[in-house]
Motif scaffolding. Structure first.
Motif, mmCIF file in Angstrom:
data_model
loop_
_atom_site.group_PDB
_atom_site.id
_atom_site.type_symbol
_atom_site.label_atom_id
_atom_site.label_comp_id
_atom_site.label_asym_id
_atom_site.label_seq_id
_atom_site.Cartn_x
_atom_site.Cartn_y
_atom_site.Cartn_z
ATOM 1 N N CYS A 192 36.251 30.092 49.612
ATOM 2 C CA CYS A 192 35.779 29.379 50.798
ATOM 3 C C CYS A 192 36.603 29.730 52.017
ATOM 4 O O CYS A 192 36.534 29.072 53.039
ATOM 5 C CB CYS A 192 35.839 27.867 50.551
ATOM 6 N N GLU A 207 24.021 16.600 56.070
ATOM 7 C CA GLU A 207 25.397 16.132 55.911
ATOM 8 C C GLU A 207 25.782 15.183 57.034
ATOM 9 O O GLU A 207 26.486 14.189 56.807
ATOM 10 C CB GLU A 207 26.347 17.329 55.876
ATOM 11 N N CYS A 257 38.400 11.698 49.162
ATOM 12 C CA CYS A 257 37.663 12.416 48.113
ATOM 13 C C CYS A 257 36.287 11.792 47.905
ATOM 14 O O CYS A 257 35.285 12.513 47.736
ATOM 15 C CB CYS A 257 38.442 12.401 46.805
ATOM 16 N N GLU A 304 34.179 12.816 50.855
ATOM 17 C CA GLU A 304 33.773 14.220 50.755
ATOM 18 C C GLU A 304 32.648 14.386 49.727
ATOM 19 O O GLU A 304 31.720 15.164 49.934
ATOM 20 C CB GLU A 304 34.989 15.073 50.376
ATOM 21 N N LYS A 305 32.721 13.649 48.629
ATOM 22 C CA LYS A 305 31.664 13.705 47.612
ATOM 23 C C LYS A 305 30.350 13.188 48.190
ATOM 24 O O LYS A 305 29.285 13.779 47.975
ATOM 25 C CB LYS A 305 32.081 12.883 46.387
ATOM 26 N N ARG A 306 30.404 12.077 48.919
ATOM 27 C CA ARG A 306 29.182 11.514 49.507
ATOM 28 C C ARG A 306 28.562 12.435 50.547
ATOM 29 O O ARG A 306 27.353 12.555 50.628
ATOM 30 C CB ARG A 306 29.480 10.157 50.159
ATOM 31 N N GLY A 361 28.973 16.601 48.591
ATOM 32 C CA GLY A 361 28.588 16.798 47.201
ATOM 33 C C GLY A 361 29.704 17.239 46.281
ATOM 34 O O GLY A 361 29.465 17.564 45.126
ATOM 35 N N ARG A 362 30.941 17.263 46.758
ATOM 36 C CA ARG A 362 32.081 17.584 45.897
ATOM 37 C C ARG A 362 33.287 16.779 46.358
ATOM 38 O O ARG A 362 33.421 16.478 47.533
ATOM 39 C CB ARG A 362 32.393 19.078 45.867
ATOM 40 N N TYR A 363 34.141 16.453 45.389
ATOM 41 C CA TYR A 363 35.268 15.582 45.698
ATOM 42 C C TYR A 363 36.353 16.259 46.529
ATOM 43 O O TYR A 363 37.051 15.592 47.288
ATOM 44 C CB TYR A 363 35.899 15.041 44.411
ATOM 45 N N ALA A 399 35.405 21.157 49.682
ATOM 46 C CA ALA A 399 34.115 21.510 50.285
ATOM 47 C C ALA A 399 34.406 22.586 51.323
ATOM 48 O O ALA A 399 35.434 22.528 52.007
ATOM 49 C CB ALA A 399 33.473 20.289 50.935
ATOM 50 N N TYR A 427 37.915 23.094 53.426
ATOM 51 C CA TYR A 427 38.661 23.782 52.365
ATOM 52 C C TYR A 427 40.157 23.856 52.660
ATOM 53 O O TYR A 427 40.986 23.407 51.869
ATOM 54 C CB TYR A 427 38.092 25.189 52.147
ATOM 55 N N ASP A 434 42.002 20.559 52.809
ATOM 56 C CA ASP A 434 42.234 20.023 51.467
ATOM 57 C C ASP A 434 43.356 20.773 50.746
ATOM 58 O O ASP A 434 44.169 20.168 50.045
ATOM 59 C CB ASP A 434 40.952 20.079 50.634
#
Length: 194
Positions: free
Chosen positions: A16, A41, A104, A107-109, A112-114, A117, A121, A124
């Motif tokens: 990423c 998003e 986290c 980010e998931k909401r 789509g990933r904890y 993303a 990237y 994180d």
């Protein structure tokens, strides 16, 4: 040839990095011009209660950081107030854990990933270093390793990483606001033309 194409596709799927083009992976050039949030998003971000949680926790954590930094500096300069400085770093670390866990979930909401993303990237990745340094501080304090000065120097290293990481997020949010302004301008112009 086919195997190298397949492994290149796998690398592109896992990598990423925004600097892929400088490493010979040209697919990243298109991604660099992509806005931070897609329309879907953006809707998920705006409707998520976790966005509000992050918006509240970030300045609270920063305020605790400033107080703690003052207490740590006071101890390092005068040798007084080790207990207050220690507890302030523990409180800052607790808030860091809280903002990481809720971040986290956010980010998931939204993506789509904890974690990791593509839009966040590198923020994180650096957050993991910040978390590791804060956790190392807790470990050193609980285990009684080193004297107060050494422990506070580790806290300062953790704080330096935190400041850098906070700047990353602020720059990303600024870029997102610019993207959204352009998006509104483009969609407003398209609606006016219709």
């Amino acid at each position: 040839m086919q195997g190298s194409r397949r492994s290149g596709g796998l690398l592109d799927a896992l990598d990423c990095s925004p600097w892929g083009a400088s490493c010979g992976r040209g697919r990243r050039a298109a991604a660099a011009s992509r806005p931070l949030y897609t329309a879907e998003e953006r809707v998920r971000r705006d409707s998520s209660p976790w966005t509000v949680v992050q918006g509240v926790l970030a300045p609270v954590q920063f305020a605790v950081f400033l107080v703690s930094l003052g207490l740590v500096a006071r101890y390092l300069l005068t040798g007084e107030g080790l207990s207050a400085a220690t507890w302030s770093v523990v409180a800052k670390t607790g808030l860091l854990y809280l903002i990481m866990v809720t971040g986290c979930i956010w980010e998931k909401r939204v993506f789509g990933r904890y974690l990791f993303a593509p839009a966040f990237y590198w923020e994180d990745v650096f957050s993991m270093l910040v978390l590791a340094l804060h956790t190392a501080y807790l470990g050193v304090v609980v285990a009684g390793i080193g004297d107060g000065r050494a422990q506070m120097m580790l806290a300062l290293a953790a704080y330096a990483a935190y400041v850098f990481n906070a700047a990353q997020f602020l720059l990303k949010l600024r870029a997102a606001r610019r993207d959204e302004g352009r998006w509104r301008d483009d969609h407003g112009a398209a609606a006016g033309a219709a």
